[in-house]
Structure formats: C-alpha cells, structure tokens
Design an enzyme around this catalytic site. Sequence first.
Site, PDB file in Angstrom:
ATOM      1  N   GLU A   1      -7.867  11.102   5.517  1.00  0.00           N
ATOM      2  CA  GLU A   1      -8.032  10.376   6.768  1.00  0.00           C
ATOM      3  C   GLU A   1      -8.243  11.397   7.881  1.00  0.00           C
ATOM      4  O   GLU A   1      -7.281  11.964   8.392  1.00  0.00           O
ATOM      5  CB  GLU A   1      -6.806   9.511   7.068  1.00  0.00           C
ATOM      6  CG  GLU A   1      -6.662   8.317   6.136  1.00  0.00           C
ATOM      7  CD  GLU A   1      -5.491   7.427   6.507  1.00  0.00           C
ATOM      8  OE1 GLU A   1      -5.655   6.193   6.467  1.00  0.00           O
ATOM      9  OE2 GLU A   1      -4.406   7.958   6.844  1.00  0.00           O
TER      10      GLU A   1
ATOM     11  N   GLU B   1       0.865  -1.171   0.000  1.00  0.00           N
ATOM     12  CA  GLU B   1       0.000   0.000   0.000  1.00  0.00           C
ATOM     13  C   GLU B   1       0.910   1.231   0.000  1.00  0.00           C
ATOM     14  O   GLU B   1       1.678   1.441   0.946  1.00  0.00           O
ATOM     15  CB  GLU B   1      -0.896   0.019   1.231  1.00  0.00           C
ATOM     16  CG  GLU B   1      -1.756   1.274   1.330  1.00  0.00           C
ATOM     17  CD  GLU B   1      -2.531   1.344   2.634  1.00  0.00           C
ATOM     18  OE1 GLU B   1      -3.460   2.171   2.701  1.00  0.00           O
ATOM     19  OE2 GLU B   1      -2.211   0.597   3.563  1.00  0.00           O
TER      20      GLU B   1
END
Length: 372
Positions: A229, A147
């Site tokens: 986020e 990722e």
Amino acid sequence: MITASLAMLGSVAASLVVGQAAHADTVICDKYGSTTVQNGKYVVINNVWGSSATQCINVTNNGFTVTQAQHNNTGGTPAAYPAIYAGCHYANCSTNSGLPLQASNSQFNTVQTSVSMSYPGSGIYDAAYDIWFDPTPRKDGQNTGAEIMVWLNHTGSVQPVGSRVGTANIAGATWDVWFGNIGWNVISYVRTSPTNSISFAVRNFYDDTVNRGYGQRSWYLTSVQAGFEPWVGGAGLAVNNFSYSIGGSLPTSTPSSTPTSTPTNPGNGGGCKVKYTKNEWQGGFTADVTVTPSSAVNNWTVGFNFPNGQKITSGWNATVTQNGSSVTAKNLSYNGSVGAGGSISFGFQGTWSGSNGNPTGFTLNGTACTNA
C-alpha cells in the site's frame, strides 16, 4: 494521523482487465489491469484505486516490481494495492487454489504461504499480506467477514485501521495487533521488527483472530494476497517470490519440504491414542497432533517431550507452552469438551537444527498414550 484503508475499497466499481498468462515479463499500467502467472496459479493486479497518478508494474513469473509510481497521498487512504494472490478477487480467480474454503474444514489447516520482498530507500508505504474471509463462499464482490493484514514493514506515519488491541507471538515474531470495523472486521498484525520475508500457515493468524472474537470458524477463506500500500512514491517496491499451497506441502519456490506421518513412541497404558504428523523444511516445521481419548474428557492437557532441542514458535487450537524439552498443550475455551469417540486436534510451528526427531512420551491429563 494517516490511516491505512484496504485494497478492496477502490475495486468495487472497477472493471478488471485480464491479460493472458505471463511468460516473459509483462508490464501493466492500467489502473485495474491484471494478468496471470504460472499457468494461472496466481493473479497479479495493479489495483490503483486511490490515486490519479500513473502506476506501472513489471510482472515476472514469481511476482512483480513497481517500476513507475509518483503517488502523493499525504492523508487518508493509500494510493493502491499492487499484489499477487491465489483465490478470488472480485470474480478474478486463480486456478486450482481450492478457495473459497471454510475455516472449519480440516484442509484449511494445510494452507501455507510465503513471500520475499524488496523495498526502496524512499517513499511512504506498508508491505503487507491481505487475507480475506467471508461468511459465504464468495467469489465476487466485497467480502464482509474478516480482513487479516500481516504487515511485514512500513515507513512514515502510516498505521492500520482502528486501534491497537494487544500483541501476539506468531510465526516466530512479535506483532502489534490492531482492530477496526469498516463494514467488515479488519485485523492487522504489525511486525515489531521489520522483515522482507516470511513463511507461515494461514491458520496461525486466523486462530488468533477467532480467539479474539473477530472471526468465525464457519467463515470461508477466499484469497491470500501479498503486496504493498503506497502513499507517497512506490517505485522500487517488489515481490520477488510469492508462494501459496494447500494440502500440506510447500511449493518448490520455498525450501523443500517432506511431509511425514510417523507414529510416536508408544507409552504404557491405553488411556489415549496419538498421531503426530509433521511438514518439515530446512530449519523449520509445522506439526499436527491428533489425540483420541478412550472416554469423554472435559478440559484436556496434552504433554510430550522433544528429543533434539526443537523450539515451538506458535501454536493453534491450543495454548502451547514449552519448558526446555517438555511441551504442554491445553485446550482453548471452545474445544475443551470431547465426547466419547471424539478426538483432540491441535498443532504448532517450530524450528530445529541438526535433527528433528518426533516427540516422545505423549500423555493426556497425565495418562500415557499409545500410537494410533
């Protein structure tokens, strides 16, 4: 210490609510609600996986705005990862993305993306790309390869998974590189000077990841996502414009590009043949160089000259250095040996002003090349 977790973590058991293609603005408040835009080209997800607070997003044709969010995650994981993406996320796939795509496929080198964002004056959050790789061409479930997070901005004391392992110069900026493993490799590139927009080739970051030993060429790119986020607050975070393209041309939502493939100025001698292909937009460009030697080589150095003051900002598949107009590209540890009939391939991203003429005087280990 507040540590960033990943958007996928809270989505494993989540059912997605897939809406119809968004034409007028669409409001999503369901924790795992999603919709498509641009006739399915992109998927937008709310993805509130780490908080019980309500989060709503207003989806436009090019992105979204977080309109309601009263998160208060003061430790551990972020509250959500609202995002827009191309590719597949837990079997929710956009159309015509060409993903999953193996990183060893030459078409991977053409994957481009850009985003522009807006940030509120308060709250704790990071603004980041989430780019996923899996050892298999996975369309559902958790990716287990790498990722890559590309942090454009962050506030408060949030930081990526793992620990800082170095720096990198990619896409015209300097990045702190972080690495951790939480069942898959998490490689985070944190921009040392925040920005609200970026345009880059995905391979620029993945080449660095592979060179550090955190990724493999055999793995598959499964999705390219851009979003936020939030830990505390989050209202006002916005993706104004997101783009993804495959095949070498940038989409119309980014500056117009005109791919060209023009032979270089031939030099004297026949030790090698070279092909130079560029993808150009106002003030910037990417280029691919393919050199075919007349015989096998072990360890190679390719040299050339820029005619118009162009500046290289990053490279892939080679160590690319520049001194004035003179450029040198040297092989990396994995691609130094080229057999008879084989070829050398590398590329770079750069900037220009005035004009962007093709390089001249290509050489391979000191021997002049002719056009392919």
